[in-house]
Each structure stands twice: as structure tokens, then as C-alpha cells.
Scaffold this active site. Structure first.
Site, mmCIF file in Angstrom:
data_model
loop_
_atom_site.group_PDB
_atom_site.id
_atom_site.type_symbol
_atom_site.label_atom_id
_atom_site.label_comp_id
_atom_site.label_asym_id
_atom_site.label_seq_id
_atom_site.Cartn_x
_atom_site.Cartn_y
_atom_site.Cartn_z
ATOM 1 N N HIS A 151 2.863 -4.946 -7.127
ATOM 2 C CA HIS A 151 2.018 -5.306 -5.972
ATOM 3 C C HIS A 151 0.608 -4.818 -6.253
ATOM 4 O O HIS A 151 0.402 -3.622 -6.454
ATOM 5 C CB HIS A 151 2.492 -4.608 -4.688
ATOM 6 C CG HIS A 151 3.941 -4.817 -4.390
ATOM 7 N ND1 HIS A 151 4.697 -3.877 -3.747
ATOM 8 C CD2 HIS A 151 4.776 -5.860 -4.640
ATOM 9 C CE1 HIS A 151 5.941 -4.329 -3.604
ATOM 10 N NE2 HIS A 151 6.017 -5.525 -4.144
ATOM 11 N N SER A 155 4.636 -0.406 -7.327
ATOM 12 C CA SER A 155 3.637 -0.745 -6.306
ATOM 13 C C SER A 155 2.534 0.296 -6.385
ATOM 14 O O SER A 155 1.928 0.446 -7.444
ATOM 15 C CB SER A 155 4.325 -0.789 -4.942
ATOM 16 O OG SER A 155 3.434 -1.175 -3.957
ATOM 17 N N ASP A 168 10.587 -1.866 -1.286
ATOM 18 C CA ASP A 168 10.872 -3.072 -2.079
ATOM 19 C C ASP A 168 11.527 -2.628 -3.395
ATOM 20 O O ASP A 168 11.162 -1.605 -3.956
ATOM 21 C CB ASP A 168 9.554 -3.811 -2.353
ATOM 22 C CG ASP A 168 9.787 -5.193 -2.981
ATOM 23 O OD1 ASP A 168 10.930 -5.682 -2.929
ATOM 24 O OD2 ASP A 168 8.819 -5.764 -3.504
#
Lengths: 279, 189
Positions: free
Chosen positions: B39, B12, B132
Site C-alpha cells: 500500500h 503497508s 490486511d
């Protein structure tokens, strides 16, 4: 065979035998995640626990259906799609005296109202009838209400402008505390109907069908059958709009459609049959 | 003989530069699919695909729903959708609710990939400012797959690797420069 996979098959079979909902041809990975989520939400312990409730608890079906459908959407999702509809599809729709649009899998209605606003601004809405369908009654009821969270409205305002909206998104709703309620007038040409793409048949003659991010949950076979249903529901030269990441290259029925805007996944019924099938 | 059939990677915050460090080290003879969930916060991943293609010896492309996870290709999860791997090693997409505030979710990719490839999967989790991927790493290890987590002290954002190590541990905890060599070792024919 994995115990959980057996449990999933039994659950799906129970949905079918007891209630007539057929999830057997859904793409397995997402379906499994949703069923596992249902177990957690309803504290059922196991998928077999869910199946027991499905068979013996009258009220549980509604909850299961809600858990297995996807009511996640936003207004003017993928704004360029709406611009493409306005620029490439609306001019053709304008040539019809009456316009029928089928919004298949309308969930909470965000897309229906987005479309209504675009049609209104194009001066076409008063000759349009939108049939908004879903297999989830709770979603249909919410869609008919047209009430959404205020925190979403800011993103949607931006989407609306990017989609080529002519006014201000706030012209179309009234805000109260943390909710916005869309103008009732936007509903005046919308009919909300329960329809299941898996088990129900053609029910209207449409000039445009929107079905974005619904077929992504279907197996190739079910996707193909549904595309066939859409082809049979469209007038010759009618339009189909799918989600921007959907892939119809594996569907023989896709030969019945011609690309209008490949990036936006807008197609027209009446193909050359020349679309090559992928493996 | 390769011991593993596929690689999934997740990152991310700081992910782009991490990937730009790792991907150049992949061997061009790597004959397994590499599937990437990063992401980005942007509406599409075409720019990410382009930037990674410049530095990666393997072709980089956006993952296509229903298409197979092709060997020797880096597949990038599209923005705004969860990317799932089906048991037949083909991709599917979902717009179900965000998981750990993210869509695409690294957990969703890792968990479904773990079910498909089981002990033949390598999962790599790198820099990120949220948790995550931790459940995903746990699922990969439960299925007998091989989990690599970036050494948190070397991560631009250490929340993600730390969360995974705390929840599930790892089979190897590596710096960015050692990750590609580990993938090659596990996956080269």
C-alpha cells in the site's frame, strides 16, 4: 475438480439458462470472489444455495445481477485521462455536426457526468448525445438520479481541477446533508439504456466510446469480441478510451485500432494491422 | 530442487524500507515469480518500482493484466486495483470494493495466488498498520503453502504481522534480514 469450482459452473449455467445472463467468459478469479461475496451477503451458506434461490426466487435475480456487476467508480477518475480527452480527442469531435458518445458500462454514472461537464466546458455538449449503458438496471437507475455521497465530493473536486476543469466542481451540484445531487441540466443529452456487452450487439454509430475498467473482468476471448464490437460501432477515425491499466496486446481485434495516447489508453479506429500480438 | 514455484509479498506502513532491506538479498538466479502488494497511497507505483529496481538483483516491474507471472521477475501491484492471479498463473485486475480499506488488497493477492499455486507458494507478510494480509496468510496455509511473517517486535508497524500471527500463525517468523535467505532456500533451483 474442486467442489466449489463445480458449484460456480452450475451457478453460471443457471444464470444463463434461467435468465439469459452469460458470465461464462468472465475472468475466473474475480467472478469467484464476487460469487463468494454474494453467498455471504445473502447468507446462502453455499454457492449451491445461491443457485437454488436463483432458480426458485423471482426477486433474487436482481440482487444477483447487482452483486455481479461493479458499480465502483468516482468522478474524473484518473484526471490526466480527461485532460488527454480534452486536448487530443475533443478537437476532432468538434469537427462533427453531431457527436455520439457511448459510455459502455456506466455503473453509477460518475464517468458520464464527468464527461458531460468536460464537454459543456469545451462548448460541445449541445451537439452531443451520450448513450450510457449498463447491464445492471439498479445501477442505471442510480446513474439517472445523479445523487452521491458528500464525503466523495471533496476528492472529486480535486480530480476535477486536475482534469483541467475551468470552474469549481461545486458549480455542478447542490449539497443537502450527506448527499450531493448533480445539476439536472447535465442529464439533458444523456440516454440511459440497458445493454449487455456480452450478449447484445452494436446499437449506435459512435465517435467516441469510453469503457474503462470493464474489460478487465473479461477473458481474453470475450475482451477480443468486445473490442470487435467497439470497432464495428465506431465511425472511421472514432476514438476508444479504456482503463489506464488495461492490456489489449493479446487481442487480435486490437489491430483495428491505432494508439493515440498509449499511457492514457486512448485509441483511434482504423489501424494499420501492425500491432504485434503478445503471447 | 526448488520446493516452491512463486513468492507473494505484502506490506503497508514502513513497507518501502522493509522491501529495501529484503530485496537486495534475493539470489539473482531465483527462477520463480515474485509478486508484491505494497500500500503506497500514491496514484501510481512507478516511483516504488524505480526505487526497488535500484536495490534488487532481479528486474522489478509493474504487474500487467493478462500477462504471465514471469519467473525471475518482481511484479508490483498497480495502485488503485486489486491484483489477482488466475489459475493459468496470469495476472488479472479488478476495481471491486476495497478489502480491509485497501486496494490493492494483500488478502486478494494472497488468496488468489494460494488457489493458483497451492502448496507451491511462499507468502511473506511484513510491516503494516492494518490487518490486511491476515486472511491471505490463512488461505496460503490452508492450501499447504509456506507462510513467513515478519517478527512483529522488529516491524516498523506491528499491527499487520501481529494480526496474521493471531489469525493463522506462520511457518516461520523472521527478522527482515533473514527473509531473503528463507526465500532463496525455498525457491532456488
Amino acid at each position: 475438480m474442486d467442489v466449489e469450482d463445480i458449484e460456480i459452473q452450475l451457478f453460471v449455467r443457471a444464470m444463463q439458462l434461467r435468465h439469459g445472463y452469460d458470465f461464462s467468459d468472465y475472468a475466473p478469479a474475480s467472478l469467484k470472489r464476487r460469487i463468494q461475496q454474494l453467498v455471504r451477503t445473502h447468507d446462502a451458506g453455499t454457492i449451491s444455495g445461491l443457485t437454488t434461490r436463483l432458480l426458485h426466487d423471482q426477486d433474487f435475480l436482481r440482487k444477483a445481477v447487482e452483486g455481479l456487476s461493479v458499480p465502483v467508480s468516482e468522478m474524473f477518475r484518473d484526471p490526466p485521462v480527461f485532460r488527454a480527452l480534452r486536448d487530443k480527442v475533443f478537437p476532432v469531435l468538434a469537427s462533427y455536426a453531431e457527436i455520439n458518445i457511448w459510455q459502455a458500462g456506466c455503473a453509477h454514472g460518475q464517468e458520464v457526468y464527468s464527461l458531460a461537464i468536460m464537454l459543456e466546458e469545451a462548448g460541445l455538449y449541445d451537439r452531443t448525445r451520450i448513450y450510457a449503458t449498463d447491464f445492471n438496471d439498479a445501477a442505471l437507475a442510480a446513474a439517472a438520479e445523479g445523487i452521491y455521497a458528500t464525503r466523495d465530493a471533496r476528492d472529486w473536486s480535486r480530480n476535477y481541477l486536475e482534469a483541467g476543469g475551468k470552474h469549481s466542481f461545486s458549480d455542478y451540484y447542490s449539497a443537502r446533508y450527506e448527499f450531493i445531487k448533480l445539476d439536472r441540466r447535465l442529464r439533458r443529452h444523456v440516454t440511459f439504456i440497458n445493454h449487455n456487452l456480452v450478449t447484445d450487439k452494436v446499437f449506435c454509430e459512435a465517435h467516441l466510446i469510453l469503457c474503462r475498467n470493464v474489460l478487465i473482468y473479461f477473458s481474453n476471448a470475450l475482451q477480443d469480441r468486445t473490442l470487435g464490437l467497439f470497432r464495428d460501432s465506431l465511425v472511421r477515425g472514432g476514438f476508444l478510451c479504456l482503463g489506464t491499466r488495461e492490456n489489449i496486446d493479446f487481442s487480435p481485434a486490437a489491430a483495428g485500432f491505432t494508439d493515440i495516447d498509449q499511457a492514457m489508453r486512448i485509441y483511434q479506429a482504423g489501424g494499420s494491422g501492425a500491432r504485434p500480438l503478445a503471447r | 530442487m526448488s520446493t516452491h514455484d512463486a513468492v507473494v509479498m505484502g506490506c503497508s506502513a514502513g513497507g518501502l524500507s522493509a522491501l529495501q532491506r529484503v530485496l537486495p538479498g534475493l539470489d539473482r538466479h531465483l527462477a520463480v515469480p515474485v509478486v508484491l502488494c505494497c500500500h503506497t497511497g500514491s496514484a501510481d507505483v512507478s516511483l516504488l518500482v524505480e526505487l526497488l529496481a535500484r536495490v534488487c538483483p532481479l528486474p522489478v516491474t509493474e504487474a500487467q493484466e493478462r500477462a504471465p507471472a514471469d519467473p525471475g521477475v518482481v511484479h508490483v501491484a498497480p495502485s488503485g486495483y486489486h491484483l489477482l492471479v488466475e489459475d493459468n498463473f496470469r495476472f488479472s485486475l479488478s476495481v471491486d470494493a476495497r478489502v480491509a480499506y485497501a486496494r490493492p488488497s494483500i488478502d486478494v493477492l494472497f488468496e488468489t495466488a494460494a488457489e493458483a499455486w497451492r502448496e507451491r507458494l511462499v507468502a511473506v507478510l511484513m510491516t503494516g498498520a492494518n490487518s490486511d494480509g491476515a486472511n491471505g496468510i490463512a488461505a496460503v496455509r490452508r492450501a499447504g503453502g509456506y507462510a513467513v511473517v515478519q517478527e512483529p517486535a522488529t516491524a516498523e508497524a506491528d499491527v499487520m504481522p501481529r494480526a496474521a500471527l493471531e489469525l493463522a500463525g506462520a511457518d516461520a517468523c523472521l527478522t527482515l534480514d533473514a527473509i531473503a535467505a528463507k526465500i532463496n532456500e525455498l525457491c532456488l533451483p
